[in-house]
Design a protein around this motif. Sequence first.
Motif, PDB file in Angstrom:
ATOM      1  N   SER A  81       0.832  -1.210   0.000  1.00  0.00           N
ATOM      2  CA  SER A  81       0.000   0.000   0.000  1.00  0.00           C
ATOM      3  C   SER A  81       0.861   1.253   0.000  1.00  0.00           C
ATOM      4  N   ASP A  82       0.286   2.348  -0.489  1.00  0.00           N
ATOM      5  CA  ASP A  82       0.965   3.638  -0.474  1.00  0.00           C
ATOM      6  C   ASP A  82       0.024   4.705   0.058  1.00  0.00           C
ATOM      7  N   GLY A  83       0.477   5.945   0.040  1.00  0.00           N
ATOM      8  CA  GLY A  83      -0.307   7.041   0.597  1.00  0.00           C
ATOM      9  C   GLY A  83      -1.562   7.375  -0.162  1.00  0.00           C
ATOM     10  N   PHE A  84      -1.742   6.805  -1.351  1.00  0.00           N
ATOM     11  CA  PHE A  84      -2.965   7.014  -2.125  1.00  0.00           C
ATOM     12  C   PHE A  84      -3.955   5.864  -1.975  1.00  0.00           C
ATOM     13  N   SER A  85      -3.497   4.723  -1.452  1.00  0.00           N
ATOM     14  CA  SER A  85      -4.364   3.538  -1.387  1.00  0.00           C
ATOM     15  C   SER A  85      -5.674   3.828  -0.668  1.00  0.00           C
ATOM     16  N   GLY A  86      -5.593   4.571   0.432  1.00  0.00           N
ATOM     17  CA  GLY A  86      -6.775   4.829   1.249  1.00  0.00           C
ATOM     18  C   GLY A  86      -7.724   5.866   0.696  1.00  0.00           C
ATOM     19  N   ILE A  87      -7.339   6.537  -0.408  1.00  0.00           N
ATOM     20  CA  ILE A  87      -8.237   7.540  -0.989  1.00  0.00           C
ATOM     21  C   ILE A  87      -8.625   7.227  -2.434  1.00  0.00           C
ATOM     22  N   SER A  88      -8.070   6.144  -2.987  1.00  0.00           N
ATOM     23  CA  SER A  88      -8.444   5.772  -4.359  1.00  0.00           C
ATOM     24  C   SER A  88      -8.820   4.293  -4.437  1.00  0.00           C
ATOM     25  N   ALA A  89      -7.823   3.411  -4.415  1.00  0.00           N
ATOM     26  CA  ALA A  89      -8.077   1.985  -4.655  1.00  0.00           C
ATOM     27  C   ALA A  89      -8.936   1.341  -3.573  1.00  0.00           C
ATOM     28  N   LYS A 100      -5.585  -7.118  -9.619  1.00  0.00           N
ATOM     29  CA  LYS A 100      -4.789  -6.061  -8.995  1.00  0.00           C
ATOM     30  C   LYS A 100      -5.349  -4.705  -9.371  1.00  0.00           C
ATOM     31  N   VAL A 101      -5.527  -3.878  -8.350  1.00  0.00           N
ATOM     32  CA  VAL A 101      -6.059  -2.525  -8.530  1.00  0.00           C
ATOM     33  C   VAL A 101      -5.007  -1.537  -8.045  1.00  0.00           C
ATOM     34  N   SER A 102      -4.468  -0.736  -8.944  1.00  0.00           N
ATOM     35  CA  SER A 102      -3.415   0.204  -8.563  1.00  0.00           C
ATOM     36  C   SER A 102      -4.028   1.475  -7.983  1.00  0.00           C
ATOM     37  N   SER A 103      -3.338   2.038  -6.998  1.00  0.00           N
ATOM     38  CA  SER A 103      -3.827   3.269  -6.360  1.00  0.00           C
ATOM     39  C   SER A 103      -3.469   4.509  -7.153  1.00  0.00           C
ATOM     40  N   ILE A 163      -1.013  -5.131 -13.287  1.00  0.00           N
ATOM     41  CA  ILE A 163      -2.164  -4.319 -12.866  1.00  0.00           C
ATOM     42  C   ILE A 163      -3.347  -4.545 -13.807  1.00  0.00           C
ATOM     43  N   ASP A 164      -4.499  -4.874 -13.221  1.00  0.00           N
ATOM     44  CA  ASP A 164      -5.722  -5.090 -14.007  1.00  0.00           C
ATOM     45  C   ASP A 164      -6.560  -3.823 -14.128  1.00  0.00           C
ATOM     46  N   ILE A 165      -6.639  -3.057 -13.055  1.00  0.00           N
ATOM     47  CA  ILE A 165      -7.528  -1.889 -13.006  1.00  0.00           C
ATOM     48  C   ILE A 165      -6.774  -0.727 -12.370  1.00  0.00           C
ATOM     49  N   ASN A 166      -6.891   0.454 -12.962  1.00  0.00           N
ATOM     50  CA  ASN A 166      -6.216   1.644 -12.453  1.00  0.00           C
ATOM     51  C   ASN A 166      -7.186   2.522 -11.683  1.00  0.00           C
ATOM     52  N   ALA A 167      -7.018   2.562 -10.349  1.00  0.00           N
ATOM     53  CA  ALA A 167      -7.838   3.451  -9.532  1.00  0.00           C
ATOM     54  C   ALA A 167      -7.217   4.839  -9.428  1.00  0.00           C
ATOM     55  N   GLY A 168      -6.066   5.032 -10.069  1.00  0.00           N
ATOM     56  CA  GLY A 168      -5.442   6.342 -10.087  1.00  0.00           C
ATOM     57  C   GLY A 168      -6.276   7.387 -10.794  1.00  0.00           C
ATOM     58  N   VAL A 179      -9.059   8.259  -9.989  1.00  0.00           N
ATOM     59  CA  VAL A 179      -9.700   9.058  -8.942  1.00  0.00           C
ATOM     60  C   VAL A 179      -8.776  10.210  -8.534  1.00  0.00           C
ATOM     61  N   ILE A 180      -7.483   9.921  -8.385  1.00  0.00           N
ATOM     62  CA  ILE A 180      -6.504  10.954  -8.060  1.00  0.00           C
ATOM     63  C   ILE A 180      -6.381  11.938  -9.216  1.00  0.00           C
ATOM     64  N   ASP A 181      -6.399  11.418 -10.442  1.00  0.00           N
ATOM     65  CA  ASP A 181      -6.279  12.272 -11.626  1.00  0.00           C
ATOM     66  C   ASP A 181      -7.520  13.125 -11.862  1.00  0.00           C
ATOM     67  N   GLY A 182      -8.642  12.710 -11.250  1.00  0.00           N
ATOM     68  CA  GLY A 182      -9.879  13.469 -11.397  1.00  0.00           C
ATOM     69  C   GLY A 182     -10.685  13.128 -12.628  1.00  0.00           C
ATOM     70  N   THR A 183     -10.358  12.006 -13.297  1.00  0.00           N
ATOM     71  CA  THR A 183     -11.090  11.642 -14.514  1.00  0.00           C
ATOM     72  C   THR A 183     -12.285  10.729 -14.240  1.00  0.00           C
ATOM     73  N   GLN A 184     -12.352  10.145 -13.032  1.00  0.00           N
ATOM     74  CA  GLN A 184     -13.502   9.336 -12.641  1.00  0.00           C
ATOM     75  C   GLN A 184     -13.775   9.532 -11.158  1.00  0.00           C
ATOM     76  N   THR A 185     -15.043   9.463 -10.789  1.00  0.00           N
ATOM     77  CA  THR A 185     -15.391   9.493  -9.370  1.00  0.00           C
ATOM     78  C   THR A 185     -15.287   8.079  -8.813  1.00  0.00           C
TER      79      THR A 185
END
Length: 545
Positions: free
Chosen positions: A314-322, A476-479, A491-496, A498-504
């Motif tokens: 996990s990283d610092g984005f895991s808890g807010i995206s993936a 696998k879902v990347s943060s 990586i199967d799915i990119n949850a990034g 959410v960080i990039d702002g292109t999907q909710t």
Amino acid sequence: MNKAITINSSDNLAVALTNLAKGEIICVNDTNITLQEDIKAKHKFSINDLAVGDEMFMYGLVVGTASKAINSGEAITVNNTEHKATEYNPNKTNEFHWTAPNVERFKDKTFMGYHRADGQVGTANNWLVLPLVFCENRNVLTLKKAFEKVLGKKKTNPYENLVQDMAAGYQSGVSFEGLSLAKAEDLDQKQVFDQINIKFITHEGGCGGTREDSDSLCRLLAGYLKNPNVAGATVLSLGCQNAQISILQEAIKSLDPNLDKPVLIFDQQTIGNETVMLEKAIKETFKGLVEANKIERKPAPLSKLTIGLECGGSDGFSGISANPALGRVADLITALGGKAILSEFPELCGVEQELMSRTGNPKHAEKFITIMRDYAQAAINAGSGFDMNPSPGNIKDGLITDAMKSAGASKKGGSSPINDVLDYTEYVKHDGLSLLCTPGNDVESTTGLVGSGANVVLFTTGLGTPTGNPVAPVLKVSSNTDLAKKMSDIIDINAGVVIDGTQTLDELGESMLEHIIKVASGEIECKADQLNQEDFIPWKRGVSL
């Protein structure tokens, strides 16, 4: 795009969404903050002045205390922070209400699965070959070599072909500098069976440890045999080990007295001659494969999905995206009448009060707290503790304390009611969300999830973890988007997004469920399966964070 955010209105720590420079003025919650030092993306900084002993908040929870005075705009590091988690009161439950998500889009959808006699539906059709004790690992691998050579593997080994080509070049005096890996898709072997896969499992247990560990192993293996992704199994036993055949049979009977699957057991010391035993095993296993290959995929409602929820690296984005994206999927599955399982009890430290309030059943809350307390005490007795849970990789990428890590990790469980609490090797029984006691170790936990009935596992990662499972697909879902690009082979799915702002998060959750349906139907093969990543590590009930 925001450069930094807080997650809850009561938080006094902000998360940097991109690299920030010293002296930069950042607006957080309508307040301008001048950064006192460079802040790396994923890391946290204080939005208030903190004195020694002041509590730090994220997700509305206590995630640490200041061990030194910290000025507004300073980075939160291991040098100025001590672990502290939100305390809980087992006699108190907060008021809980849940509004189920709109599932109109999915209510009539189905996946193509393998229907079992007990009503479960598999997302795969596997025949297992496994040992009761590590002494039989060599025989399992002997069978693996024989079956895979003749029946064909999903993918041949491109690295083996590269070594062969280089050896041939060396022997003939021809330069091999220009050689490269052959494309895996060009190396597919024609398989004899089109509806059944044979999977080979080895492990280091069954004897030499405690009787508790060998009994636990038998219960875990029984769970694998019951898993809907399994059609049957071949079990090799030496005969004198702690994990006796009778213990496995009793575990199967306790789990499902009417288990309607072939389980072929071969005991070497009873049969005597190893060659004779392997010959019998091959003949009976091949017959089992022929019958299992007759089972075909048929439509099944999404309520037959059982989703395992896991994280690793996990990283610092895991808890807010993936992680919250998995929470959205868990809520959708729950609303559709399916099952979701949240694991890793060391990573629920600090969120106990919230989870107790979601149980509804006092007995479930009591069981959860009892297991958590026992686990925490065992860690302390071993000279460790939950505060030592974050790995070097976690810390490097912004997860400074266990409470900080746990607050984000728990988001994988969504917001639905908790309908059951399971100890390790207990099989999922109730629809909706269940908590399952596993260690924080990625592979041990994933192994436990599948043993408790998960037919698909969602696995979030911020750093890149290549684990898989021999029975259930592990997606696998990347943060973050950088990881999805850098390690696209795992990586199967990119949850990034959410960080990039292109999907909710809601949009991502729904698109993830669409992807899961395709994997469950055999239309898409997850990356772990493409790489033949089949990890299996039973948990010995010692301290594993």
